[in-house]
Design a protein around this motif. Structure first.
Motif, mmCIF file in Angstrom:
data_model
loop_
_atom_site.group_PDB
_atom_site.id
_atom_site.type_symbol
_atom_site.label_atom_id
_atom_site.label_comp_id
_atom_site.label_asym_id
_atom_site.label_seq_id
_atom_site.Cartn_x
_atom_site.Cartn_y
_atom_site.Cartn_z
ATOM 1 N N ASP A 177 35.242 45.038 41.690
ATOM 2 C CA ASP A 177 35.876 43.540 41.837
ATOM 3 C C ASP A 177 36.516 43.104 40.723
ATOM 4 O O ASP A 177 37.486 42.446 40.753
ATOM 5 C CB ASP A 177 34.440 42.797 42.201
ATOM 6 C CG ASP A 177 34.151 43.155 43.648
ATOM 7 O OD1 ASP A 177 34.706 43.482 44.706
ATOM 8 O OD2 ASP A 177 32.998 42.724 43.983
ATOM 9 N N SER A 178 35.932 43.776 39.548
ATOM 10 C CA SER A 178 36.501 43.033 38.540
ATOM 11 C C SER A 178 37.778 43.643 38.066
ATOM 12 O O SER A 178 38.618 42.991 37.708
ATOM 13 C CB SER A 178 35.579 43.454 37.072
ATOM 14 O OG SER A 178 34.274 43.078 37.230
ATOM 15 N N ALA A 179 38.215 44.735 38.794
ATOM 16 C CA ALA A 179 39.419 45.270 38.350
ATOM 17 C C ALA A 179 40.416 44.601 39.106
ATOM 18 O O ALA A 179 41.535 44.211 38.844
ATOM 19 C CB ALA A 179 39.477 46.827 38.775
ATOM 20 N N MET A 180 40.195 44.137 40.486
ATOM 21 C CA MET A 180 41.063 43.327 41.373
ATOM 22 C C MET A 180 41.263 42.219 40.460
ATOM 23 O O MET A 180 42.525 41.718 40.687
ATOM 24 C CB MET A 180 40.541 43.104 42.782
ATOM 25 C CG MET A 180 40.130 44.376 43.606
ATOM 26 S SD MET A 180 42.006 44.997 43.830
ATOM 27 C CE MET A 180 42.367 43.857 45.210
ATOM 28 N N ARG A 181 40.296 41.382 40.145
ATOM 29 C CA ARG A 181 40.421 39.871 39.480
ATOM 30 C C ARG A 181 41.252 40.015 38.077
ATOM 31 O O ARG A 181 42.133 39.445 37.968
ATOM 32 C CB ARG A 181 39.062 39.486 39.084
ATOM 33 C CG ARG A 181 38.706 38.352 40.112
ATOM 34 C CD ARG A 181 37.553 37.768 39.502
ATOM 35 N NE ARG A 181 36.418 38.333 40.319
ATOM 36 C CZ ARG A 181 35.301 38.942 39.789
ATOM 37 N NH1 ARG A 181 35.253 39.048 38.519
ATOM 38 N NH2 ARG A 181 34.493 39.497 40.577
ATOM 39 N N VAL A 182 41.235 41.176 37.363
ATOM 40 C CA VAL A 182 41.864 41.399 36.135
ATOM 41 C C VAL A 182 43.014 41.680 36.562
ATOM 42 O O VAL A 182 44.195 41.104 36.044
ATOM 43 C CB VAL A 182 41.315 42.549 35.453
ATOM 44 C CG1 VAL A 182 42.226 43.179 34.178
ATOM 45 C CG2 VAL A 182 39.935 42.072 34.759
#
Length: 82
Positions: A24-29
């Motif tokens: 999820d964090s990778a998608m946001r970043v």
């Protein structure tokens, strides 16, 4: 319509996020990096890139990506380059 290739290293941004939400964090970043690079608010992440990010599950996303970004008008589209 402009096309650029980017090699993105997500390791620094993902090291502080908990294991259970790394993808999820990778998608946001990824979305925020692409917004900065293309100078647009609308960024679409392609189906192949999404599946590539999620292929190892939520805990182990890839840390380095080679991405092809196509910018047209006010929208940018990102796809994975294998």
């Amino acid at each position: 319509m402009a096309e650029i290739f980017l090699v993105l290293n997500l390791k620094k941004e993902l090291k502080n996020s908990p294991d259970w939400k790394k993808s999820d964090s990778a998608m946001r970043v990824l979305r925020s990096i692409l917004q900065k690079k293309t100078k647009t608010d609308k960024v679409k992440i392609g189906k192949a890139l999404n599946e590539y990010l999620w292929r190892n599950g939520i805990k182990k996303p890839p840390t380095k990506l080679k991405v092809r970004v196509t910018k047209s008008d006010q929208q940018a589209t990102a796809d994975i380059v294998l």
